[in-house]
Design a protein around this motif. Structure first.
Motif, PDB file in Angstrom:
ATOM      1  N   ASP A  57       0.815  -1.220   0.000  1.00 50.78           N
ATOM      2  CA  ASP A  57       0.000   0.000   0.000  1.00 50.78           C
ATOM      3  C   ASP A  57       0.848   1.269   0.000  1.00 50.78           C
ATOM      4  O   ASP A  57       0.528   2.244  -0.688  1.00 50.78           O
ATOM      5  CB  ASP A  57      -0.937   0.003   1.218  1.00 50.78           C
ATOM      6  N   VAL A  58       1.918   1.259   0.768  1.00 50.88           N
ATOM      7  CA  VAL A  58       2.777   2.442   0.840  1.00 50.88           C
ATOM      8  C   VAL A  58       3.446   2.676  -0.509  1.00 50.88           C
ATOM      9  O   VAL A  58       3.516   3.810  -1.006  1.00 50.88           O
ATOM     10  CB  VAL A  58       3.825   2.286   1.959  1.00 50.88           C
ATOM     11  N   GLU A  59       3.955   1.582  -1.107  1.00 56.86           N
ATOM     12  CA  GLU A  59       4.609   1.728  -2.407  1.00 56.86           C
ATOM     13  C   GLU A  59       3.626   2.246  -3.453  1.00 56.86           C
ATOM     14  O   GLU A  59       3.957   3.147  -4.245  1.00 56.86           O
ATOM     15  CB  GLU A  59       5.187   0.392  -2.871  1.00 56.86           C
ATOM     16  N   LEU A  60       2.399   1.687  -3.459  1.00 56.95           N
ATOM     17  CA  LEU A  60       1.412   2.127  -4.444  1.00 56.95           C
ATOM     18  C   LEU A  60       1.069   3.597  -4.256  1.00 56.95           C
ATOM     19  O   LEU A  60       0.926   4.346  -5.230  1.00 56.95           O
ATOM     20  CB  LEU A  60       0.149   1.262  -4.333  1.00 56.95           C
ATOM     21  N   GLU A  61       0.959   4.023  -3.014  1.00 58.13           N
ATOM     22  CA  GLU A  61       0.649   5.416  -2.725  1.00 58.13           C
ATOM     23  C   GLU A  61       1.762   6.340  -3.206  1.00 58.13           C
ATOM     24  O   GLU A  61       1.505   7.444  -3.702  1.00 58.13           O
ATOM     25  CB  GLU A  61       0.427   5.597  -1.223  1.00 58.13           C
ATOM     26  N   GLN A  62       3.002   5.898  -3.080  1.00 58.80           N
ATOM     27  CA  GLN A  62       4.134   6.758  -3.422  1.00 58.80           C
ATOM     28  C   GLN A  62       4.433   6.774  -4.920  1.00 58.80           C
ATOM     29  O   GLN A  62       5.154   7.671  -5.387  1.00 58.80           O
ATOM     30  CB  GLN A  62       5.370   6.298  -2.648  1.00 58.80           C
ATOM     31  N   ARG A  63       3.938   5.815  -5.654  1.00 57.68           N
ATOM     32  CA  ARG A  63       4.195   5.809  -7.097  1.00 57.68           C
ATOM     33  C   ARG A  63       3.584   7.027  -7.781  1.00 57.68           C
ATOM     34  O   ARG A  63       2.476   7.451  -7.451  1.00 57.68           O
ATOM     35  CB  ARG A  63       3.605   4.549  -7.734  1.00 57.68           C
ATOM     36  N   GLN A  64       4.293   7.559  -8.750  1.00 61.95           N
ATOM     37  CA  GLN A  64       3.760   8.655  -9.546  1.00 61.95           C
ATOM     38  C   GLN A  64       2.872   8.087 -10.657  1.00 61.95           C
ATOM     39  O   GLN A  64       3.243   7.103 -11.310  1.00 61.95           O
ATOM     40  CB  GLN A  64       4.893   9.477 -10.169  1.00 61.95           C
ATOM     41  N   PRO A  65       1.689   8.663 -10.870  1.00 62.24           N
ATOM     42  CA  PRO A  65       0.835   8.176 -11.951  1.00 62.24           C
ATOM     43  C   PRO A  65       1.525   8.317 -13.305  1.00 62.24           C
ATOM     44  O   PRO A  65       2.226   9.303 -13.555  1.00 62.24           O
ATOM     45  CB  PRO A  65      -0.410   9.074 -11.876  1.00 62.24           C
ATOM     46  N   ALA A  66       1.347   7.339 -14.145  1.00 62.46           N
ATOM     47  CA  ALA A  66       1.869   7.413 -15.497  1.00 62.46           C
ATOM     48  C   ALA A  66       1.170   8.535 -16.253  1.00 62.46           C
ATOM     49  O   ALA A  66       0.052   8.934 -15.925  1.00 62.46           O
ATOM     50  CB  ALA A  66       1.668   6.087 -16.213  1.00 62.46           C
ATOM     51  N   GLU A  67       1.843   9.046 -17.260  1.00 67.18           N
ATOM     52  CA  GLU A  67       1.256  10.050 -18.134  1.00 67.18           C
ATOM     53  C   GLU A  67       1.132   9.487 -19.532  1.00 67.18           C
ATOM     54  O   GLU A  67       1.815   8.525 -19.899  1.00 67.18           O
ATOM     55  CB  GLU A  67       2.116  11.326 -18.141  1.00 67.18           C
ATOM     56  N   CYS A  68       0.275  10.082 -20.309  1.00 65.84           N
ATOM     57  CA  CYS A  68       0.017   9.579 -21.661  1.00 65.84           C
ATOM     58  C   CYS A  68      -0.199  10.764 -22.589  1.00 65.84           C
ATOM     59  O   CYS A  68      -0.900  11.722 -22.231  1.00 65.84           O
ATOM     60  CB  CYS A  68      -1.201   8.664 -21.668  1.00 65.84           C
ATOM     61  N   ASP A  69       0.385  10.704 -23.749  1.00 63.74           N
ATOM     62  CA  ASP A  69       0.175  11.743 -24.755  1.00 63.74           C
ATOM     63  C   ASP A  69      -1.174  11.505 -25.418  1.00 63.74           C
ATOM     64  O   ASP A  69      -1.341  10.552 -26.186  1.00 63.74           O
ATOM     65  CB  ASP A  69       1.294  11.688 -25.797  1.00 63.74           C
ATOM     66  N   LEU A  70      -2.132  12.350 -25.098  1.00 69.65           N
ATOM     67  CA  LEU A  70      -3.495  12.198 -25.611  1.00 69.65           C
ATOM     68  C   LEU A  70      -3.777  13.126 -26.791  1.00 69.65           C
ATOM     69  O   LEU A  70      -4.929  13.264 -27.203  1.00 69.65           O
ATOM     70  CB  LEU A  70      -4.504  12.476 -24.491  1.00 69.65           C
ATOM     71  N   SER A  71      -2.735  13.731 -27.338  1.00 67.29           N
ATOM     72  CA  SER A  71      -2.957  14.680 -28.427  1.00 67.29           C
ATOM     73  C   SER A  71      -3.574  14.009 -29.653  1.00 67.29           C
ATOM     74  O   SER A  71      -4.273  14.660 -30.435  1.00 67.29           O
ATOM     75  CB  SER A  71      -1.640  15.361 -28.815  1.00 67.29           C
ATOM     76  N   GLY A  72      -3.329  12.719 -29.815  1.00 72.70           N
ATOM     77  CA  GLY A  72      -3.906  12.019 -30.955  1.00 72.70           C
ATOM     78  C   GLY A  72      -5.419  11.917 -30.891  1.00 72.70           C
ATOM     79  O   GLY A  72      -6.073  11.678 -31.915  1.00 72.70           O
ATOM     80  N   SER A  73      -5.989  12.097 -29.692  1.00 69.21           N
ATOM     81  CA  SER A  73      -7.445  12.067 -29.524  1.00 69.21           C
ATOM     82  C   SER A  73      -8.048  13.459 -29.422  1.00 69.21           C
ATOM     83  O   SER A  73      -9.250  13.586 -29.201  1.00 69.21           O
ATOM     84  CB  SER A  73      -7.807  11.269 -28.259  1.00 69.21           C
ATOM     85  N   ALA A  74      -7.218  14.479 -29.584  1.00 67.03           N
ATOM     86  CA  ALA A  74      -7.700  15.845 -29.362  1.00 67.03           C
ATOM     87  C   ALA A  74      -8.364  16.448 -30.592  1.00 67.03           C
ATOM     88  O   ALA A  74      -9.265  17.281 -30.465  1.00 67.03           O
ATOM     89  CB  ALA A  74      -6.543  16.739 -28.916  1.00 67.03           C
ATOM     90  N   ARG A  75      -7.935  16.020 -31.778  1.00 68.22           N
ATOM     91  CA  ARG A  75      -8.440  16.657 -32.989  1.00 68.22           C
ATOM     92  C   ARG A  75      -8.694  15.607 -34.067  1.00 68.22           C
ATOM     93  O   ARG A  75      -8.192  14.497 -34.006  1.00 68.22           O
ATOM     94  CB  ARG A  75      -7.443  17.704 -33.511  1.00 68.22           C
ATOM     95  N   GLY A  76      -9.482  16.014 -35.060  1.00 71.23           N
ATOM     96  CA  GLY A  76      -9.802  15.125 -36.159  1.00 71.23           C
ATOM     97  C   GLY A  76     -11.098  14.383 -35.918  1.00 71.23           C
ATOM     98  O   GLY A  76     -11.429  14.023 -34.785  1.00 71.23           O
ATOM     99  N   MET A  77     -11.850  14.150 -36.973  1.00 72.11           N
ATOM    100  CA  MET A  77     -13.138  13.473 -36.904  1.00 72.11           C
ATOM    101  C   MET A  77     -14.098  14.159 -35.934  1.00 72.11           C
ATOM    102  O   MET A  77     -14.926  13.534 -35.281  1.00 72.11           O
ATOM    103  CB  MET A  77     -12.950  11.997 -36.524  1.00 72.11           C
ATOM    104  N   GLY A  78     -13.956  15.487 -35.809  1.00 69.98           N
ATOM    105  CA  GLY A  78     -14.859  16.261 -34.974  1.00 69.98           C
ATOM    106  C   GLY A  78     -14.492  16.312 -33.507  1.00 69.98           C
ATOM    107  O   GLY A  78     -15.184  16.966 -32.714  1.00 69.98           O
ATOM    108  N   ARG A  79     -13.410  15.639 -33.125  1.00 67.27           N
ATOM    109  CA  ARG A  79     -13.097  15.546 -31.699  1.00 67.27           C
ATOM    110  C   ARG A  79     -12.724  16.894 -31.087  1.00 67.27           C
ATOM    111  O   ARG A  79     -12.915  17.098 -29.880  1.00 67.27           O
ATOM    112  CB  ARG A  79     -11.979  14.524 -31.480  1.00 67.27           C
ATOM    113  N   GLU A  80     -12.217  17.821 -31.908  1.00 69.87           N
ATOM    114  CA  GLU A  80     -11.869  19.136 -31.373  1.00 69.87           C
ATOM    115  C   GLU A  80     -13.098  19.885 -30.867  1.00 69.87           C
ATOM    116  O   GLU A  80     -12.985  20.759 -29.992  1.00 69.87           O
ATOM    117  CB  GLU A  80     -11.150  19.976 -32.433  1.00 69.87           C
ATOM    118  N   LEU A  81     -14.279  19.540 -31.377  1.00 68.59           N
ATOM    119  CA  LEU A  81     -15.510  20.204 -30.935  1.00 68.59           C
ATOM    120  C   LEU A  81     -15.938  19.742 -29.538  1.00 68.59           C
ATOM    121  O   LEU A  81     -16.807  20.356 -28.924  1.00 68.59           O
ATOM    122  CB  LEU A  81     -16.638  19.934 -31.926  1.00 68.59           C
ATOM    123  N   PHE A  82     -15.338  18.675 -29.056  1.00 73.52           N
ATOM    124  CA  PHE A  82     -15.731  18.094 -27.774  1.00 73.52           C
ATOM    125  C   PHE A  82     -14.673  18.292 -26.697  1.00 73.52           C
ATOM    126  O   PHE A  82     -14.734  17.670 -25.648  1.00 73.52           O
ATOM    127  CB  PHE A  82     -16.020  16.598 -27.966  1.00 73.52           C
TER     128      PHE A  82
END
Length: 605
Positions: A562-587
């Motif tokens: 539990d302590v180790e899980l609490e201390q871990r930093q959350p992973a990050e993800c490049d979500l730019s591929g879901s930001a635009r195109g096919m109308g996604r920028e409108l949302f």
């Protein structure tokens, strides 16, 4: 007498919702007015509203002698389930005229097909289309010239969106008008077999397309028991459409007669002596009935989102915990694909909704003291089957069959497929999640294996094709929640994981995305909350962590200190591929403000 657990959950919902429900009903009272809408409009307002109407309709609307009914239509002819709606407005208008009323198409709402967008960028708009539909419905009704509404929608986000929008006008009576499922094509087992062969590379696209086209082959709802047909089950068991109307095929005499009957019934409940607004129909008890129906049939997991959002629109607060406690006492009475091999037409032929409702009502698992589109007569009328009358133009109802027509598809409460409902709540140090257990064999419901972490379903498919997944593992597919990319369905994973399970490997899926009504034989912990983009524990899981998923015990746990899980930093993800195109920028703004899955994944509440 209502089952003690059903009663206890209902009372808790009523208590929890006391303030918000009171506020909602007060809003409904303020919106309600006596008399016809025409009497409240200025001459200029009214002239605009009826300018394109026939002379007869103009006179009737202006006189205020009969109700003017709104038609809110989700028609398009790309969506097989909604293609029949193209011909509905003339039928509805004719039926309204026969019953001393008028009807106008108040507006259309978007209706996208998840089957077309699976695995494509457009799927990232799918969940948010529900709230767009709700807002579109509100715009359609905002002209304030109607005394009741007819809502034409069937599929995944469309019915929940229409319900939410209609509840914003809770002072109006509302009837939902279905179009019915397409006739049976090839068997669901054959369809699943070819899909799996394609996933293994043993057949090509030509064979796959031939199989899919033989399954999805005509106008009407797809015949498997996914979200669309779960919607139809829900609106019937919640009293929003006529008894027995859900699963009648399009283009039949009975379907047309039921459509006309829906108009007749709506006209009746607009009258002051029988006034039954949707706010009165959708009560706390009605939503409990809907949850019970979902559990008893093994319905779509999407409704762990939609029911929460729909209820909130009525000022009612329901939770996954409510669903889990009801699942402990509601038996599973149906085996319809993907929970079995039969389709929805087979279910209807075996006794369908009428047999199901009678069994649940008789066992005290449904509230009978509810309002429906029939008025205050409760659920007993929903235990009767519709038939054409002697003139073959009207409808008569008769008591349903005493025994199931096929015990492999539909069973009585005394002999269920399982004593437990089709859904389970999972909880642990990874977060809270739901799992559809009705399609999973008991021997596959417990998996303890190392995690393999993916940030998209395509990453998993690539590693499968490279031969890197021939082992026991738990696939953790994260950054698929509402705020990350709109929470798409991850159907592309089902055949692949099924192949690995069939090869003897212990496999499971954990994701903050969705699988929906097609959740199949592989255990899938979905809608994990909080989602990865919010820094939820699912973002802290690392490759090789031992993960335990126990669908029977309701456990979802990473065997990490539990302590180790609490201390871990959350992973990050490049979500730019879901930001635009096919109308996604409108949302973009919708993704930013979407609530978590357990709160309905909504931008509205």
């Amino acid at each position: 007498m209502v089952h003690s657990k059903v009663q206890a959950v209902t009372e808790r919902i009523i208590e929890r919702s006391e303030e918000t429900r009171s506020q909602y009903l007060a809003q409904v009272d303020r919106a309600h007015f006596e008399g016809r809408a025409a009497s409240h409009l200025s001459c200029g307002n009214l002239a605009h509203a009826i300018a394109a109407s026939s002379d007869e309709d103009k006179k009737l609307i202006a006189s205020g002698r009969g109700p003017n009914l709104a038609i809110v239509n989700a028609y398009n002819d790309m969506l097989s389930a909604h293609q029949p709606y193209g011909g509905y407005p003339p039928l509805l208008k004719e039926a309204a005229a026969r019953n001393g009323a008028t009807a106008q198409v108040a507006g259309g709402v978007p209706a996208m097909c998840d089957g077309v967008t699976q695995g494509r960028a457009g799927m990232e708009l799918s969940l948010f289309s529900r709230d767009v539909i709700a807002m579109s419905t509100a715009i359609a009704l905002s002209h304030d010239v109607f005394e009741g509404g007819m809502f034409l929608g069937i599929c995944d986000k469309i019915v929940p969106g229409l319900v939410i929008g209609a509840l914003a006008f809770g002072h109006l009576p509302a009837v939902f008008v279905p179009a019915g499922p397409m006739p049976t094509g090839i068997s669901n087992s054959e369809k699943a077999r070819v899909r799996q062969l394609y996933a293994e590379g043993k057949v090509g696209r030509k064979e796959l397309l031939e199989s899919e086209s033989a399954s999805y082959h005509s106008p009407g709802t797809c015949t498997f028991y996914g979200t669309a047909n779960s919607n139809q089950m829900l609106v019937e068991i919640m009293g929003l459409q006529l008894p027995g109307s859900s699963f009648i095929n399009p283009g039949t005499d009975l379907r047309n007669a039921m459509t006309s009957e829906a108009v007749k019934q709506l006209v009746q409940i607009t009258e002051p002596s029988r006034h039954t607004p949707i706010a009165k129909v959708l009560s706390e008890k009605t939503f409990v009935n809907g949850i019970v129906g979902l559990l008893a049939t093994g319905g779509s997991t999407n409704h762990t989102l939609h029911l929460v959002a729909m209820a909130r629109a009525a000022g009612i607060q329901i939770t996954w915990q409510d669903m889990a406690e009801l699942s402990d006492v509601v038996p599973l009475l149906c085996h319809v694909y993907p929970n079995g091999t039969a389709d929805i037409n087979h279910f209807a032929a075996a006794g369908g909704m009428q047999f199901l409702i009678r069994e649940l009502l008789g066992a005290g698992l449904l509230h009978n003291d509810v309002h429906t589109v029939l008025g205050d007569s409760g659920m007993e009328a929903y235990c009767e089957d519709p038939f054409l009358d002697e003139d073959k133009t009207g409808v008569v109802w008769r008591p349903t069959v005493e025994e199931t027509g096929d015990a492999d598809i539909l069973r009585p409460v005394s002999d269920p497929f399982s004593d437990h409902g089709g859904l389970q709540l999972l909880d642990g140090n990874i977060g809270r999640s739901v799992i559809k257990v009705s399609a999973i064999k008991p021997e596959f419901r417990k998996v303890k294996a190392p995690a393999i972490v993916f940030d998209s379903q395509d990453q998993l498919l690539e590693r499968f094709k490279a031969g890197e997944l021939e082992k026991d593992f738990v696939a953790v597919v994260r950054f698929q929640g509402p705020q990350a990319n709109g929470m798409p369905e991850l159907h592309k994973l089902t055949p692949t994981l099924g192949v690995l399970q069939d090869r003897g490997f212990k496999v499971a899926l954990i994701t903050d995305g969705r699988m929906s009504g097609a959740s199949g034989k592989v255990p899938a912990a979905i809608h994990v909350s909080p989602e990865a983009v919010e820094g939820g524990p699912i973002a802290k899981i690392r490759e090789g962590d031992l993960i335990e998923l126990d669908a029977d015990a309701g456990v979802l746990r990473a065997h990490v200190d539990d302590v180790e899980l609490e201390q871990r930093q959350p992973a990050e993800c490049d979500l730019s591929g879901s930001a635009r195109g096919m109308g996604r920028e409108l949302f973009t703004n919708m993704r930013a403000i979407a609530s978590g899955a357990e709160s309905g994944a909504s931008i509205l509440y």
